[in-house]
Design a protein around this motif. Structure first.
Motif, PDB file in Angstrom:
ATOM      1  N   HIS A 131      32.782  18.054  32.385  1.00  0.00           N
ATOM      2  CA  HIS A 131      34.187  17.714  32.113  1.00  0.00           C
ATOM      3  C   HIS A 131      34.668  16.506  32.902  1.00  0.00           C
ATOM      4  N   ARG A 160      35.434  28.035  27.601  1.00  0.00           N
ATOM      5  CA  ARG A 160      36.823  27.580  27.555  1.00  0.00           C
ATOM      6  C   ARG A 160      37.753  28.777  27.301  1.00  0.00           C
ATOM      7  N   HIS A 171      40.642  22.019  31.802  1.00  0.00           N
ATOM      8  CA  HIS A 171      39.609  21.101  32.293  1.00  0.00           C
ATOM      9  C   HIS A 171      38.214  21.467  31.783  1.00  0.00           C
ATOM     10  N   ARG A 172      38.098  22.506  31.010  1.00  0.00           N
ATOM     11  CA  ARG A 172      36.790  22.970  30.572  1.00  0.00           C
ATOM     12  C   ARG A 172      36.417  22.368  29.218  1.00  0.00           C
ATOM     13  N   VAL A 173      35.106  22.326  28.965  1.00  0.00           N
ATOM     14  CA  VAL A 173      34.586  21.818  27.689  1.00  0.00           C
ATOM     15  C   VAL A 173      33.974  22.985  26.937  1.00  0.00           C
TER      16      VAL A 173
END
Length: 207
Positions: A131, A160, A171-173
């Protein structure tokens, strides 16, 4: 509300996206609580590295996985420990001196380029790092240049969704988004490991 939370989180992070409370951040990275959900020894065993091989940890920080990878490849193997934060590499270098560990090379990468030697690695691992990259597919393409024939890239990152550990959800993918980016970089999903409680583990190879 989500935008407000994202703004506050941003204000407490440095130019590379790391929390500004440095000491607290390092305690979280290296503390025993992390091992309970990160399961680093099980992760490294699952990667199946052999003595004499070469590996790399991207976003190594103080070397949480780099030291474990170095033990897996043995004294005849080698590990590149890449980070774009000089303070992190300073801490890693101090840990290497204390441990007298000779088969780990700290590498000061750029935010957009790991600066790995070409065809240097049998395995490249990213843990909770993706990220941070502004151009994820571009960064993955640069990682591909550092792979030996038949090499693998492994991405471990948080789902996520809210979990007891990990960064803010914004902020996560997502797993699906990462797989899409990997495809744009010429990579395919070769395997997926499902033993971590909060994270996905994706093993990638060239198409």
């Amino acid at each position: 509300m989500a935008k407000h939370g994202a703004r506050r989180s941003h204000l407490h992070r440095d130019r590379l996206g790391n929390p500004k409370d440095w000491k607290r951040y390092l305690r979280r990275l290296l503390g025993p609580d992390r091992a309970r959900w990160q399961r680093p020894e099980k992760v490294v065993r699952a990667l199946g590295l052999r003595p004499g091989q070469s590996a790399c940890e991207i976003g190594t920080g103080p070397g949480y996985f780099a030291f474990r990878l170095a033990r897996a490849v043995g004294p005849g193997g080698h590990v590149y420990a890449v980070d774009a934060e000089p303070r992190m590499l300073g801490l890693l270098s101090a840990r290497l001196r204390r441990a007298r560990r000779k088969n780990i090379t700290p590498v000061l990468g750029l935010p957009e380029n790991p600066l790995l030697p070409p065809r240097a690695c049998d395995l490249i691992i990213l843990v909770n790092t993706y990220h941070h990259f502004r151009d994820g597919p571009g960064y993955l393409r640069r990682l591909v240049r550092g792979l030996r024939p038949g090499g693998r890239i492994v991405n471990i990152d948080f789902h996520r969704r809210p979990t007891p550990a990990g960064p803010p959800v914004e902020h996560r993918v997502a797993r699906e988004d990462f797989i899409r980016d990997a495809g744009r970089a010429g990579l395919r999903l070769a395997a997926e490991l499902g033993f971590l409680p909060y994270q996905y583990v994706l093993v990638l190879r060239l198409r």
